[in-house]
Design a protein around this motif. Structure first.
Motif, mmCIF file in Angstrom:
data_model
loop_
_atom_site.group_PDB
_atom_site.id
_atom_site.type_symbol
_atom_site.label_atom_id
_atom_site.label_comp_id
_atom_site.label_asym_id
_atom_site.label_seq_id
_atom_site.Cartn_x
_atom_site.Cartn_y
_atom_site.Cartn_z
ATOM 1 N N UNK A 232 45.776 30.896 46.067
ATOM 2 C CA UNK A 232 46.666 30.612 44.941
ATOM 3 C C UNK A 232 46.077 29.535 44.029
ATOM 4 N N UNK A 233 45.356 28.587 44.613
ATOM 5 C CA UNK A 233 44.683 27.567 43.801
ATOM 6 C C UNK A 233 43.701 28.226 42.840
ATOM 7 N N UNK A 234 42.958 29.239 43.334
ATOM 8 C CA UNK A 234 41.984 29.920 42.490
ATOM 9 C C UNK A 234 42.662 30.838 41.482
ATOM 10 N N UNK A 235 43.767 31.482 41.872
ATOM 11 C CA UNK A 235 44.517 32.281 40.901
ATOM 12 C C UNK A 235 44.937 31.422 39.716
ATOM 13 N N UNK A 236 45.437 30.235 40.018
ATOM 14 C CA UNK A 236 45.855 29.300 38.977
ATOM 15 C C UNK A 236 44.675 28.899 38.097
ATOM 16 N N UNK A 237 43.574 28.542 38.738
ATOM 17 C CA UNK A 237 42.399 28.060 38.010
ATOM 18 C C UNK A 237 41.792 29.150 37.128
ATOM 19 N N UNK A 238 41.662 30.358 37.650
ATOM 20 C CA UNK A 238 41.072 31.459 36.883
ATOM 21 C C UNK A 238 41.965 31.813 35.685
ATOM 22 N N UNK A 239 43.273 31.845 35.903
ATOM 23 C CA UNK A 239 44.196 32.143 34.804
ATOM 24 C C UNK A 239 44.133 31.066 33.725
ATOM 25 N N UNK A 240 44.056 29.797 34.149
ATOM 26 C CA UNK A 240 43.973 28.689 33.197
ATOM 27 C C UNK A 240 42.655 28.730 32.425
ATOM 28 N N UNK A 241 41.567 29.070 33.119
ATOM 29 C CA UNK A 241 40.263 29.172 32.461
ATOM 30 C C UNK A 241 40.267 30.285 31.420
ATOM 31 N N UNK A 242 40.867 31.417 31.741
ATOM 32 C CA UNK A 242 40.952 32.517 30.777
ATOM 33 C C UNK A 242 41.730 32.102 29.538
ATOM 34 N N UNK A 243 42.814 31.365 29.727
ATOM 35 C CA UNK A 243 43.601 30.880 28.594
ATOM 36 C C UNK A 243 42.792 29.903 27.749
ATOM 37 N N UNK A 244 41.955 29.100 28.412
ATOM 38 C CA UNK A 244 41.081 28.166 27.698
ATOM 39 C C UNK A 244 40.045 28.923 26.875
ATOM 40 N N UNK A 245 39.436 29.935 27.476
ATOM 41 C CA UNK A 245 38.432 30.746 26.779
ATOM 42 C C UNK A 245 39.022 31.434 25.551
ATOM 43 N N UNK A 246 40.257 31.894 25.686
ATOM 44 C CA UNK A 246 40.906 32.624 24.602
ATOM 45 C C UNK A 246 41.512 31.696 23.551
ATOM 46 N N UNK B 162 31.465 30.724 33.105
ATOM 47 C CA UNK B 162 32.431 31.367 32.221
ATOM 48 C C UNK B 162 32.385 30.876 30.772
ATOM 49 N N UNK B 163 31.938 29.640 30.567
ATOM 50 C CA UNK B 163 31.954 29.053 29.227
ATOM 51 C C UNK B 163 30.542 28.909 28.664
ATOM 52 N N UNK B 164 30.448 28.597 27.395
ATOM 53 C CA UNK B 164 29.152 28.417 26.738
ATOM 54 C C UNK B 164 28.640 26.997 26.966
ATOM 55 N N UNK B 165 27.321 26.867 27.142
ATOM 56 C CA UNK B 165 26.708 25.560 27.318
ATOM 57 C C UNK B 165 26.174 25.354 28.721
ATOM 58 N N UNK B 166 25.764 24.126 28.995
ATOM 59 C CA UNK B 166 25.242 23.745 30.308
ATOM 60 C C UNK B 166 26.093 22.605 30.857
#
Length: 353
Positions: A99-113, A146-150
Motif C-alpha cells: 500500500x505504501x508503494x501504491x500511494x507513492x506510484x499514484x502520487x508520482x504519476x500525479x506529479x508527472x502529469x 520516472x522523471x527527467x534529469x539525474x
C-alpha cells in the motif's frame, strides 16, 4: 506565480505501520498550513480517519475519489484503494508495504502529469516494499527513472546542504562507482540546484575525500590523486567554484563546512552521519537534479515509537515548507531567465533598502 493556497502538495503516505501518517496529520492540524498550500494525501480516507481517531487529531479530512475533486484550502485524501488495511503500528508487514508503494506510484504519476505541484513522501521500509513490480532501493531511484534529469540526494538544514555522490550502495562498492564523469555530473547538479532552487549566484561547493585524511598523498588510497583532485581542478578552471578534497572528519569537526554553500560526500554515511548529528529532527531530504520537486523528512519509519503519539513532526513540516520554497524559486528563476532586466531590478531594490 501561483497563490500560496493553490500550490498543490502531493503526499505519499509511506508505511502505515510507521510514524508517517501521524506526522502528516500533525503537520496539518495547524489550519495556518492550509494558507501555504493545499495538501492531497494519497491513501484512503477511512484508514486516515482511523489514524486520526487513534491520535485524537483535530485535522479535518476531505475524501475524494478523483483528482479533479481537489478542494483548495482543505486536507484532501485521495482514495487510492477502497479496501480496508489492517494496521499494526511498529510491525514490518509486506502487505502494508504494497500500500505504501501504491500511494507513492499514484502520487508520482500525479506529479508527472502536473496535477500536484510538488511531492512530499512519508517514510517507507525499504525491505517490505520490494516486489516483482517494484525493485528499487527507495524513493529516489524510482523517481530518477520516472522523471527527467539525474537525481541527487541532497540533505538540507538551513545553510547546511550535503549532497551524496553515491547513496544506497554497499560501502565496499563505493570506490568502484567513483569516476570523474560521475563526480562532474553530481557537482554540476549541485551547482545548478543552488542557483535555480536556492537563489545563490556563485555558489561555493566543497568536496570530501574518499579515504581517511583524503588519502595522505596516496599513502592511504589513490582515488584523491587520480580522480577527485584532477576533476575538481578541471571544473574550477571552467568556472565552477568547487574546492577540495577535504578530510571528512576534520571538515565537520572544525566547522569548516560553514564556509561553503554545499558539500558533496562520497557515500551515504560519510555525509548523513554529520548531517543528522547537526540537524536531526529538522533536516529535509530533497531530491535535486530532477524536473519535478520531491522532499521528505530526514527520518525513517521509527517503528519503535509508532502508534504512541509521540512522533516529532517538525522534519515533515520542514519538508513541506522546502518543497513550496523550491517551487517558488524555480518560477522566479525562470522569470529572470526570460527577462534579464529583472536581475537589475532586484539588485536595485536590494541596494535601496
Amino acid at each position: 506565480m501561483k497563490k500560496a493556497e493553490n500550490i498543490i502538495v502531493g503526499i505519499s503516505i509511506g508505511d502505515l505501520n510507521g510514524i508517517g501518517s501521524e506526522v502528516v496529520l500533525k503537520t496539518f492540524e495547524d489550519s495556518r498550513m492550509l494558507e501555504f498550500c493545499t495538501p492531497v494525501i494519497f491513501a484512503n480516507v477511512k484508514i486516515l480517519s482511523f489514524v486520526k481517531k487513534t491520535f485524537e487529531s483535530v485535522s479535518i479530512l476531505h475524501g475524494i475519489d478523483h483528482l479533479d475533486q481537489i478542494v483548495p484550502g482543505k486536507i484532501n485524501v485521495l482514495n487510492v484503494w477502497k479496501e480496508s488495511v489492517e494496521i499494526n503500528f511498529g510491525t514490518n508487514d509486506e502487505q502494508v508495504g504494497k500500500y505504501a508503494i501504491q500511494s507513492f506510484v499514484a502520487a508520482t504519476n500525479a506529479l508527472k502529469e502536473g496535477v500536484v505541484d510538488v511531492l512530499v513522501t512519508a517514510p517507507i521500509n525499504k525491505f517490505n516494499i520490494q516486489s516483482e513490480e517494484f525493485k528499487f532501493p527507495g524513493h529516489t531511484d524510482y523517481l530518477n527513472k520516472e522523471l527527467e534529469g539525474n537525481a541527487l540526494m541532497f540533505m538540507i538544514h538551513g545553510n547546511l546542504k550535503v549532497g551524496l555522490l553515491t547513496d544506497h550502495i554497499p560501502v565496499n562498492e563505493v570506490a568502484n562507482h567513483l569516476t570523474s564523469s560521475l563526480l562532474i555530473q553530481k557537482i554540476e547538479t549541485i551547482s545548478k540546484t543552488l542557483i535555480q532552487d536556492f537563489g545563490l549566484n556563485k555558489p561555493k561547493i566543497a568536496v570530501l575525500g574518499l579515504n581517511p585524511h583524503s588519502g595522505d598523498n596516496g599513502v592511504i588510497g589513490k582515488e584523491e590523486l587520480e580522480i577527485i583532485t584532477p576533476t575538481i581542478k578541471l571544473l574550477f578552471e571552467k568556472g565552477t567554484m568547487v574546492f577540495g578534497p577535504f578530510p571528512a572528519d576534520g571538515f565537520f569537526g572544525s566547522n569548516q563546512y560553514n564556509q561553503y554553500d554545499a558539500i558533496i560526500a562520497m557515500y551515504h554515511d560519510q555525509g548523513l552521519i554529520p548531517f543528522k548529528t547537526l540537524s536531526f529532527g529538522n533536516g529535509v531530504n530533497f531530491t535535486a537534479g530532477l524536473n519535478k520537486i520531491r522532499t521528505s523528512p530526514d527520518h525513517g519509519t521509527a517503528y519503535d515509537i509508532a502508534g504512541k503519539g509521540i512522533a516529532d513532526y517538525n522534519s515533515f513540516k520542514e519538508a513541506v515548507y522546502l518543497a513550496i520554497d523550491v517551487f517558488n524559486s524555480r518560477i522566479q528563476h525562470q522569470e529572470i531567465a526570460q527577462n534579464p532586466m529583472k536581475i537589475k531590478e532586484k539588485q536595485l531594490e536590494k541596494n535601496n533598502r
